[in-house]
Design an enzyme around this catalytic site. Structure first.
Site, PDB file in Angstrom:
ATOM      1  CE  LYS A 141      -1.901   2.195   4.559  1.00 50.12           C
ATOM      2  NZ  LYS A 141      -1.272   3.063   4.883  1.00 50.12           N
ATOM      3  CE  LYS A 186      -3.585   4.171   1.752  1.00 49.24           C
ATOM      4  NZ  LYS A 186      -3.307   4.360   2.402  1.00 49.24           N
TER       5      LYS A 186
HETATM    6  C1  PBG Z   1       0.791   5.755   5.165  1.00 44.01           C
HETATM    7  C2  PBG Z   1       0.460   5.880   4.017  1.00 44.01           C
HETATM    8  C3  PBG Z   1      -0.222   5.471   2.920  1.00 44.01           C
HETATM    9  C4  PBG Z   1      -1.063   6.154   1.516  1.00 44.01           C
HETATM   10  C5  PBG Z   1      -1.417   6.325   3.099  1.00 44.01           C
HETATM   11  N1  PBG Z   1      -1.137   6.357   4.428  1.00 44.01           N
HETATM   12  C6  PBG Z   1       1.026   4.264   2.116  1.00 44.01           C
HETATM   13  C7  PBG Z   1       1.385   2.906   2.264  1.00 44.01           C
HETATM   14  O1  PBG Z   1       1.128   2.561   3.574  1.00 44.01           O
HETATM   15  O2  PBG Z   1       2.548   3.331   2.405  1.00 44.01           O
HETATM   16  C8  PBG Z   1      -1.168   5.671   0.311  1.00 44.01           C
HETATM   17  C9  PBG Z   1      -2.265   6.739   0.086  1.00 44.01           C
HETATM   18  C10 PBG Z   1      -2.000   6.712  -1.396  1.00 44.01           C
HETATM   19  O3  PBG Z   1      -0.906   6.269  -2.111  1.00 44.01           O
HETATM   20  O4  PBG Z   1      -2.176   7.051  -2.340  1.00 44.01           O
HETATM   21  N2  PBG Z   1       1.317   5.739   5.857  1.00 44.01           N
END
Ligand code: PBG
Length: 325
Positions: free
Chosen positions: A194, A247
């Site tokens: 991520k 991601k």
């Molecule tokens: C938070 C989380 C995020 C997303 C999913 N879980 C945002 C972040 O890490 O700030 C993002 C998903 C998206 O942008 O569609 N734990």
């Protein structure tokens, strides 16, 4: 010329015969946002077509998605500010509206695969995925909070736990806690690679979960790195993950491909909010053709090696697919 690749492209039937990648609604997971209490669906301006739903509207939305052939969902709570604190205590409170919602969905739609989100940010007054002390995100102190949250979600009936926090060692810690509590059948889809991405902006608007101070670069990965994704993948695998996720998806198709070539586990990819917003905006302006550009985007993620795609396009794609077949 004896070899003419165009022969395999000469009509749609032949093209379909030789298609190397196919996309079906069952490849997609549909992200849903849950609001506290009743009230009309709330539009999210930066995510056109996506809403924050009350429990009853959420169930209606799931019904509609099921009719379109979707079967898996990932649920995120929009937690009112008054329930947030430094330790995210509300996340494992049995009265938590998110846990109640999981319980209700599980009873009403036993056939679906429901994934939760595990991270502190929706419940944290600091807006970070881990515990904050003097501006530092504490790793090991966060693990028991994430594990407790996971057990509470498993107890509520979720099929897949989705740790999105990027703390070191969280998959192992969650796996142990789940097994210890008798939830060895509950899966973990780890947000393995991520990245600290600007493409999460609209999601943070949806949940009002942006960090109050600083950024997420001390735990989310640097967009410059790819080898590091292999370290994360190895750790998650040893720690007991059932799926490895990359991601965002689009700027990281190479990482999806890399994990696919180096792991035997199924690879998931999160086609994130900013990727959805970007395409929607261009299509609203009439600059791109939605019904062609959208499936092309999803197909690229599948072709790169993802067997599961989390996408806000899920319903629109399923509708297109239904009209085609
Ligand atoms: C938070 C989380 C995020 C997303 C999913 N879980 C945002 C972040 O890490 O700030 C993002 C998903 C998206 O942008 O569609 N734990």
């Amino acid at each position: 010329m004896r070899i003419r690749p165009r022969r395999n492209r000469k009509n749609e039937t032949i093209r379909n015969m030789v298609a190397e990648t196919t996309l079906r609604p069952s490849d997609l997971m549909y992200p849903l946002f849950l609001n506290y209490g009743e009230g009309a669906p709330q539009a999210i301006p930066s995510l056109p077509g996506i809403f924050r739903f009350s429990q009853s509207d959420l169930e209606r939305e799931i019904e509609e998605a099921l009719e379109l052939g979707l079967r898996s969902f990932v649920l995120f709570p929009a937690v009112p500010e008054r329930y947030k604190d430094q330790h995210a205590t509300y996340s494992s409170n049995p009265d938590n509206f998110y846990l109640k919602s999981i319980r209700r969905i599980n009873e009403r739609f036993p056939e679906i695969a429901l994934m939760s989100d595990v991270a502190m940010d929706p419940y944290s007054s600091d807006g970070h995925d881990g515990l904050v002390k003097d501006g530092i995100i504490l790793n090991d102190e966060t693990l028991p909070i994430l594990s407790e949250m996971s057990v509470a979600q498993a107890q509520a009936g979720v099929d897949i736990i989705g740790p999105s926090d990027m703390m070191d060692g969280r998959v192992g810690s969650i796996r142990d806690a789940l097994d210890h509590a008798g939830y060895d059948h509950v899966s973990i889809m780890s947000y393995t690679a991520k990245y600290a991405s600007a493409y999460y902006g609209p999601f943070r608007d949806a949940l009002d979960s942006a960090p109050k101070a600083g950024d997420k670069k001390t735990y989310q990965m640097d967009p410059a790195n790819k080898q590091e994704a292999l370290i994360e993948a190895e750790l998650d695998t040893i720690e007991g993950a059932d799926f490895l996720m990359v991601k965002p998806a689009l700027c990281y198709l190479d990482v999806i491909h890399l994990l696919k070539s180096n792991s035997k586990l199924p690879i998931a990819a999160y086609n994130v909010s900013g990727e959805y917003a970007m395409l929607k905006a261009a299509c609203e302006k009439g600059w791109l053709d939605y019904d062609v550009a959208m499936p092309e985007m999803l197909l690229s993620i599948k072709r790169a090696g993802a067997s599961v795609i989390l996408s806000y396009f899920a319903k629109d794609f399923a509708r297109l697919f239904k009209n085609k077949f």
